[in-house]
Scaffold this motif. Structure first.
Motif, mmCIF file in Angstrom:
data_model
loop_
_atom_site.group_PDB
_atom_site.id
_atom_site.type_symbol
_atom_site.label_atom_id
_atom_site.label_comp_id
_atom_site.label_asym_id
_atom_site.label_seq_id
_atom_site.Cartn_x
_atom_site.Cartn_y
_atom_site.Cartn_z
ATOM 1 N N ILE A 5 0.865 -1.182 0.000
ATOM 2 C CA ILE A 5 0.000 0.000 0.000
ATOM 3 C C ILE A 5 0.902 1.234 0.000
ATOM 4 O O ILE A 5 1.740 1.392 0.893
ATOM 5 N N SER A 6 0.741 2.083 -1.000
ATOM 6 C CA SER A 6 1.528 3.328 -1.072
ATOM 7 C C SER A 6 0.584 4.517 -1.161
ATOM 8 O O SER A 6 -0.387 4.487 -1.933
ATOM 9 N N VAL A 7 0.878 5.532 -0.382
ATOM 10 C CA VAL A 7 0.028 6.728 -0.339
ATOM 11 C C VAL A 7 0.923 7.952 -0.544
ATOM 12 O O VAL A 7 1.949 8.098 0.123
ATOM 13 N N LEU A 8 0.535 8.807 -1.474
ATOM 14 C CA LEU A 8 1.341 9.993 -1.793
ATOM 15 C C LEU A 8 0.501 11.242 -1.537
ATOM 16 O O LEU A 8 -0.510 11.469 -2.211
ATOM 17 N N THR A 9 0.911 12.031 -0.545
ATOM 18 C CA THR A 9 0.108 13.202 -0.166
ATOM 19 C C THR A 9 0.955 14.476 -0.266
ATOM 20 O O THR A 9 2.134 14.472 0.116
#
Lengths: 178, 190
Positions: free
Chosen positions: A10-14
């Motif tokens: 799971i990768s999240v880019l904010t």
């Protein structure tokens, strides 16, 4: 239902809020490693990383800027589907999440359950290709196996040269996994 | 430095890389086609031959979500994000990576701008260095266990169940024979 769920990337880019890049950088650096990390409280997590990417960098010509502004990349390998993982992150590490993603644009806070999960889902990157060395193993299975391996090594040393009756008796009285 | 049960030194920690490379105009299309092919034929990834890779992940980023009313990015970023976690020193890791799957590397990173080819370890290492980002925080659930150690431990655990069952129902001689067989098969894993 997430029991037996395979390892999932799971990768999240904010995007980081302008003016708060240094604060976030310092905070990430101050997070304790290993078992004192906030992610150690999530028993589904094998690996978690937080990386500041993009934006201006201090080394001229070092790299093309892939992203015009600073983003926080959060990536994790866990035995959970993404939505269930985000809820676990929110409910278990809410204060830590607020401290980290509070430096990011439009972060709703861990107090808002649905909005928190929506925020993470909105910024999640779809993994196009993944590889896992042990795709079905959970953290607890790996930790148990590592401990059992150590016990077996010690047992093998202690049982050298014993006769079959003694070997069986020792194994029955030890039997690390039973 | 820590030591395993046999007193051999083990690595103090595992490593990870986060690399972002800008893609050529047709890069995303070509990469997606490759990823579809490796879903159909997983052996094309080539990583199964490495006993130092825990996990690897490739993402193609062609757009970023808009949040609120702020314009986050003016243009589509069109980049490839590669994340890897491994249990080896970084130099030998890249070296074995380049020697083992040079063709795969060329296929994947050949879609990135400025990729110099995989003809030497130094060239690939420089390219990775140039596009790698410092990891601000890294957490491992088992920071001192290598891929090889975990593979061994899981193999021992599988056989342990069988030994436990045999210990309940076998004669001492039968069990001793089974246990010797276990040591022959798994001795190197202990």
């Amino acid at each position: 239902m997430t029991a037996g769920w395979p390892q999932t990337s799971i990768s999240v880019l904010t995007p980081v809020t302008r003016g708060r890049e240094a604060e976030l950088h310092d905070h990430l650096r101050s997070l304790p490693p290993d078992e004192k990390s906030p992610f150690a409280r999530l028993d589904s997590v094998h690996l978690a990383r937080l990386v500041l990417v993009g934006g201006p960098n201090g080394v001229p010509g070092r790299r093309r800027k892939p992203l015009a502004r600073r983003h926080l990349l959060f990536s994790v390998v866990a035995n959970r589907p993404p939505e269930a993982f985000f809820e676990e992150l929110r409910s278990t590490c809410g204060a830590d999440a607020d401290r980290i993603w509070g430096c990011c644009n439009c972060y709703p806070g861990a107090g808002a359950a649905t909005a928190f999960v929506d925020y993470m889902e909105t910024h999640r990157l779809p993994a196009q290709q993944t590889y896992f060395a042990f795709p079905d193993a959970t953290v607890s299975q790996i930790e148990s196996a590592l401990a059992l391996r150590k016990q077996h090594a010690l047992f093998a040393i202690s049982a050298q040269g014993v006769d079959p009756v003694e070997l069986l008796n020792r194994f029955r009285s030890w039997d690390g996994g039973a | 430095m820590t030591h395993d049960t046999a007193g051999r030194p083990t690595r103090p920690a595992n490593g990870a890389l986060t690399v972002i490379t800008p893609l050529a105009r047709r890069g995303p299309v070509w990469l997606k086609a490759q990823f579809i092919a490796t879903r159909l034929w997983p052996s094309l990834k080539g990583l199964q031959h490495f006993d130092s890779v825990f996990f690897s992940n490739w993402n193609i980023i062609t757009r970023l979500p808009a949040v609120g009313d702020e314009v986050i990015e003016r243009a589509s970023p069109r980049v490839m994000l590669w994340e890897v976690a491994y249990s080896a020193e970084v130099d030998p890791y890249i070296e074995s990576f380049v020697h083992g799957i040079a063709a795969n590397i060329k296929r994947i990173w050949g879609t990135s701008l400025g990729f110099p080819g995989s003809s030497s370890v130094g060239i690939v290492r420089d390219y990775i260095d140039k596009h790698a980002w410092d990891i601000g925080h890294l957490y491992w659930a088992y920071p001192h266990a290598t891929v090889r150690t975990i593979g061994s431990a899981l193999a021992v655990a599988r056989e342990h169940e069988f030994l436990t069952e045999a210990a309940r129902s076998s004669t001492p001689e039968e069990f001793a024979r089974l246990y010797r067989g276990f040591l022959v098969r798994r001795g190197a894993d202990l």
